[in-house]
Write an enzyme that holds these catalytic residues in place. Structure first.
Site, PDB file in Angstrom:
ATOM      1  N   CYS A  11      60.408  57.126   0.482  1.00 49.18           N
ATOM      2  CA  CYS A  11      61.445  56.197   0.044  1.00 49.18           C
ATOM      3  C   CYS A  11      60.848  54.865  -0.411  1.00 49.18           C
ATOM      4  O   CYS A  11      59.949  54.835  -1.245  1.00 49.18           O
ATOM      5  CB  CYS A  11      62.479  56.010   1.152  1.00 49.18           C
ATOM      6  N   LYS A  52      57.017  58.550   8.210  1.00 48.64           N
ATOM      7  CA  LYS A  52      57.211  57.272   7.537  1.00 48.64           C
ATOM      8  C   LYS A  52      56.703  56.131   8.407  1.00 48.64           C
ATOM      9  O   LYS A  52      56.976  56.081   9.615  1.00 48.64           O
ATOM     10  CB  LYS A  52      58.690  57.066   7.200  1.00 48.64           C
ATOM     11  N   GLU A  65      63.203  63.625  -0.167  1.00 48.01           N
ATOM     12  CA  GLU A  65      63.338  63.077   1.190  1.00 48.01           C
ATOM     13  C   GLU A  65      64.527  63.719   1.908  1.00 48.01           C
ATOM     14  O   GLU A  65      65.584  63.920   1.324  1.00 48.01           O
ATOM     15  CB  GLU A  65      63.540  61.566   1.099  1.00 48.01           C
TER      16      GLU A  65
END
Length: 529
Positions: free
Chosen positions: A403, A350, A286
């Site tokens: 994440c 995301k 990430e």
């Protein structure tokens, strides 16, 4: 046992609160990196005995009658979440001069808030409380509902749900594919609370037998899946995971961005350790690209110089998107797919952002007070609407989870069945060498089992790993071990595990447990030894 149970039931005042807090704290030992799941037998047994003694004032309203049970659950939850989440404060110390003031809110405030869910659970269970095994069913139903609420309300935060305590190793993870995490939460509470029946005797034989059957079935199904169920076939696609181990303070230093980028490129260009051919796919963690990629065409040239024509790089980066004249740009926490010619061939943003980390709830108001999200760009990150499959130049596809999206079962749609693997890119360097990265990895590992789709996980500082669809780590890099790992992409299980079908099975189990609690509470049957 009866004398011990009686002593716990009769505790009052601060001793009662301390016992509840301690019981929750004991339960933390079941979480990674310890994984001693038996600790929850003691934790929930004490909780049951405390709720047994939680009688409100006679003749008072139902709210006042339930308050003693609520406070027991709250103190239990406060101990559990304080012991399990204290490491969140480490993220605030990365830029201590700006965020150290918020340390009490993260370390004490968040556990205090999350403990409300467990307080509501014990209060609700007390409504259906009985003398026998039915009270275990009531507690299990209430906790399953509380965990569902915790994962849903206010964008959700289902970190360290109690069901993970029943899944410390792949052998004990397989049941999650049958009825999902909600069912594991339900079963975990019933099984772990069952020793409490030894202290009161009433309903002990029936309750312990049922808990024993559930635990044996849980273990037996794990043995079947791991030893007798066909293993997924390998795809033959070579993949490299890069784990650069870059300190978070360094990642925030603008003067070393080129050095960080070159470190990733060097690990990408390194020859395979076994002398074999280069991997078809290279994966960085990430936000591994330390600048806005579309503003740095030279970076794409460098990537093309390192990659062969038939290779694809998948890397985490911040993506910027113009919002129109007079408006500030929007920023996304994203994943790019880049081919061997340095062309961006795919991107995924995301969907589930971290509150206070990637965006600020009530942003304009708090920002006017000088309070900004810890890891966000100016104005915070924007959220995408869906998880598009990320495709490589060679035709492989990945279901992206950035994440902590990996801790949300509901984030994984049926599109995952069309992918070759779940792809979890993360940067747990924010939390240092604490339980946080180990807890995060365990929950991502369970997602592979729950969906029947293998997992490829790239973390800046660890834990990075290839995990097959049965939750087994094929190859991995431990925390703070820099380097790369090469492996062949595993195949999916025989059939994708549909989340909707898992939910239906959970509803059936929930109805059975609720019926058991109602029957026991209202005296349709008498509990027997």
């Amino acid at each position: 046992m009866e004398r011990l149970a009686g002593g716990v039931m009769l505790l009052s005042g601060w001793r009662r609160a301390l016992m509840a807090f301690s019981a929750g704290l004991i339960g933390v030992v079941a979480l990674p990196p310890f994984g001693f799941f038996a600790a929850l037998f003691l934790s929930f047994t004490i909780l049951v005995w405390l709720v047994d003694g939680a009688t409100g004032e006679a003749g008072s309203g139902w709210v006042r009658r339930l308050l003693p049970a609520f406070w027991i659950g709250w103190f239990f939850g406060f101990g559990y979440f304080l012991g399990g989440l204290w490491w969140l404060g480490n993220a605030l110390l990365v830029e201590a001069e700006d965020y150290a003031w918020a340390l009490p809110l993260a370390v004490l405030g968040l556990p205090a808030f999350l403990a409300l869910y467990y307080g509501l659970a014990t209060a609700a269970a007390r409504l259906l409380w009985s003398d026998g095994a039915g009270r275990l069913a009531a507690l299990a139903v209430a906790f399953a509902a509380a965990e569902w609420l915790r994962g849903t309300l206010f964008t959700g935060f289902p970190w360290n749900a109690v069901g993970y305590g029943l899944m410390p190793v792949p052998l004990m993870m397989q049941s999650v594919k049958l009825a999902g995490m909600d069912a594991m939460n339900l079963m975990a509470v019933f099984v772990f609370a069952s020793p409490a029946l030894l202290g009161t005797r009433r309903g002990a034989r029936r309750g312990l037998a049922l808990a024993g059957v559930a635990l044996v079935a849980h273990l037996g199904y794990g043995v079947y899946e791991l030893r007798f169920s066909p293993d997924p076939a390998a795809t033959g696609t070579g993949v490299r995971i890069v784990q650069p181990v870059i300190d978070q303070a360094m990642k925030l230093d603008d003067t070393v961005r080129a050095e960080i980028f070159e470190r990733h490129l060097a690990l990408t260009a390194a020859p395979p350790g076994n002398g074999g051919r280069k991997p078809e796919i290279v994966i960085w963690p990430e936000t591994s690209i330390p600048f806005i990629l579309t503003d740095n065409p030279d970076a794409l040239v460098r990537i093309a110089e390192v990659l062969d024509d038939d290779q694809t790089l998948i890397a985490g980066a911040v993506r910027m998107e113009a919002a129109g004249a007079g408006k500030p740009p929007r920023y996304y926490n994203s994943i790019y797919a880049i081919d061997g010619k340095g062309q961006i061939i795919g991107a995924a943003d995301k969907v589930h952002l971290v509150p206070f980390g990637e965006y600020m709830p009530f942003g304009p108001l708090l920002e006017s007070w000088g309070i900004n999200a810890v890891a966000a760009m100016p104005g915070g990150f924007s959220a995408a609407r869906e998880h598009p499959l990320l495709r490589t130049a060679g035709g492989r596809s990945f279901y992206p989870l950035i994440c902590y999206e990996a801790i949300f079962p509901q984030e994984i749609t049926a599109d995952a069945a069309q992918s070759d693997a779940l792809l979890n890119l993360t940067n747990d360097a924010w939390f240092g060498n604490t339980p946080g990265p180990y807890q995060h990895f365990r929950q991502a590992q369970v997602r592979a089992v729950q969906t029947g789709v293998p997992l490829v996980r790239a973390a800046n500082s660890g834990i990075s790993a290839f995990v097959d669809s049965k939750g087994r780590v094929v190859l991995g890099l431990s925390y703070n071990i820099g380097g790369y790992i090469d492996s062949t992409l595993s195949g999916s299980s025989v059939s994708y595990q549909d989340i909707a079908k898992q939910n239906l099975r959970f509803y059936i189990l929930l109805a059975m447990a609720l019926l058991t609690a109602l029957v026991s509470r209202f005296g349709f049957i008498r509990a027997k030894n």
